[in-house]
Scaffold this motif. Structure first.
Motif, PDB file in Angstrom:
ATOM      1  N   GLY A 213      18.930  50.286   6.186  1.00 61.65           N
ATOM      2  CA  GLY A 213      18.088  49.089   6.260  1.00 61.65           C
ATOM      3  C   GLY A 213      18.911  47.821   6.240  1.00 61.65           C
ATOM      4  N   ILE A 214      19.934  47.786   5.382  1.00 59.78           N
ATOM      5  CA  ILE A 214      20.820  46.616   5.308  1.00 59.78           C
ATOM      6  C   ILE A 214      21.529  46.418   6.641  1.00 59.78           C
ATOM      7  CG2 ILE A 214      22.956  45.747   4.249  1.00 59.78           C
ATOM      8  CD1 ILE A 214      21.955  47.087   1.595  1.00 59.78           C
TER       9      ILE A 214
ATOM     10  N   LYS B 223      20.817  43.563  13.404  1.00 61.21           N
ATOM     11  CA  LYS B 223      19.654  43.629  14.314  1.00 61.21           C
ATOM     12  C   LYS B 223      19.768  44.821  15.267  1.00 61.21           C
ATOM     13  CE  LYS B 223      18.170  39.593  12.781  1.00 61.21           C
ATOM     14  NZ  LYS B 223      17.863  39.670  11.397  1.00 61.21           N
TER      15      LYS B 223
ATOM     16  N   GLU C 247      19.111  45.220   9.408  1.00 59.66           N
ATOM     17  CA  GLU C 247      18.752  43.810   9.256  1.00 59.66           C
ATOM     18  C   GLU C 247      19.929  42.893   9.581  1.00 59.66           C
ATOM     19  OE1 GLU C 247      17.579  40.994   5.548  1.00 59.66           O
ATOM     20  OE2 GLU C 247      16.463  42.887   5.711  1.00 59.66           O
ATOM     21  N   LYS C 248      21.108  43.284   9.097  1.00 60.72           N
ATOM     22  CA  LYS C 248      22.298  42.446   9.273  1.00 60.72           C
ATOM     23  C   LYS C 248      22.724  42.353  10.734  1.00 60.72           C
ATOM     24  CE  LYS C 248      26.895  41.833   7.258  1.00 60.72           C
ATOM     25  NZ  LYS C 248      27.829  42.349   6.267  1.00 60.72           N
TER      26      LYS C 248
ATOM     27  N   GLU D 164      17.447  52.016  13.915  1.00 64.87           N
ATOM     28  CA  GLU D 164      17.789  52.917  12.813  1.00 64.87           C
ATOM     29  C   GLU D 164      18.862  53.932  13.191  1.00 64.87           C
ATOM     30  OE1 GLU D 164      15.705  56.027   9.664  1.00 64.87           O
ATOM     31  OE2 GLU D 164      14.473  55.054  11.174  1.00 64.87           O
TER      32      GLU D 164
END
Length: 189
Positions: A149-150, A156, A153-154, A159
Motif C-alpha cells: 500500500g505504501i 502511483k 501510494e508513493k 498492486e
C-alpha cells in the motif's frame, strides 16, 4: 513398551514407591521428587513427558508447582488426590490437560490416564505450534500488504507492480519479504 519419561512427585515415600512400581510395568523412565521445589528443579533439567504430582506435596504447594511447570512449558502435570472438591476442580481447569487420578490408585486407571494425558498434551503442543505458525504467517501477510500500500501510494503504481518491487528488494537484500516490508513501513512512518 513406552519410553516416556515421567516424574513422580509425592512426599510420601510409600505412595511414591507404589506409584513407581505400577508405572515400571509399562516401561516408563521414572524420576522422583519429594517436594514441589524438587519437582520444578527436576522438570527444568529433564523436561519429562509427564509430571504426576500428589496434591499434598511438601514445600511449594502442588498447584503452584504445577502451574510453574506448565507455564514454563517443562511438562504437563497430572494430579493425584484423595478428594476431588469444587476447589480442586477449579484449580484443575487452568491446567493443560483436564485429568486427574483418585486414590486409591487402580493400575489400569493409572495406565489409561497416563497414556491419555501424554497423548493429549502432545496434541495440544502440536496445535500450539500450528497456531504460532499461522499467526506469524498472518502478521507477515499484514506487513506485506501494508508495505504494498505504501509503495502503491508513493509511486502511483498498481498492486502487482508494488508486490514485484517488494519481492525484488527482498531478494536483492537477501531477506524475507516480511522483513523487507518492515523496513519499508519503518522508513515511511
Amino acid at each position: 513398551m513406552n519410553s516416556y519419561s515421567i516424574l513422580v512427585a509425592d512426599s510420601s515415600e510409600t505412595s511414591r514407591k507404589k506409584l513407581c512400581e505400577l508405572l515400571t510395568i509399562k516401561g516408563y523412565k521414572l524420576f522422583q521428587a519429594t517436594d514441589g521445589a524438587g519437582a520444578i528443579r527436576i522438570s527444568r533439567s529433564i523436561f519429562p513427558d509427564l509430571v504426576i504430582m500428589d496434591v499434598n506435596l511438601w514445600g511449594i504447594q502442588a498447584y503452584e508447582a504445577g502451574r510453574v511447570i506448565e507455564e514454563d512449558r517443562l511438562s504437563t502435570v497430572l494430579f493425584i488426590t484423595n478428594h476431588a472438591s469444587k476447589g480442586f476442580y477449579e484449580k484443575l481447569q487452568v491446567m493443560n490437560v483436564y485429568a486427574y487420578i483418585m486414590k486409591p490408585i487402580q493400575q489400569e486407571q493409572l495406565h489409561q490416564t497416563v497414556e491419555f494425558t501424554i497423548r493429549n498434551a502432545r496434541k495440544i503442543r502440536s496445535l500450539e505450534k500450528k497456531v504460532a505458525i499461522l499467526e506469524h504467517s498472518l502478521e507477515s501477510r499484514k506487513k506485506i500488504d501494508r508495505a504494498k500500500g505504501i509503495l502503491m501510494e508513493k509511486f502511483k503504481i498498481p498492486e502487482d507492480e508494488a508486490y514485484n518491487i517488494l519481492r525484488k528488494q527482498s531478494m536483492d537484500h537477501c531477506i524475507s519479504m516480511d522483513k523487507m516490508a518492515e523496513k519499508i513501513i519503518t522508513i515511511n512512518k
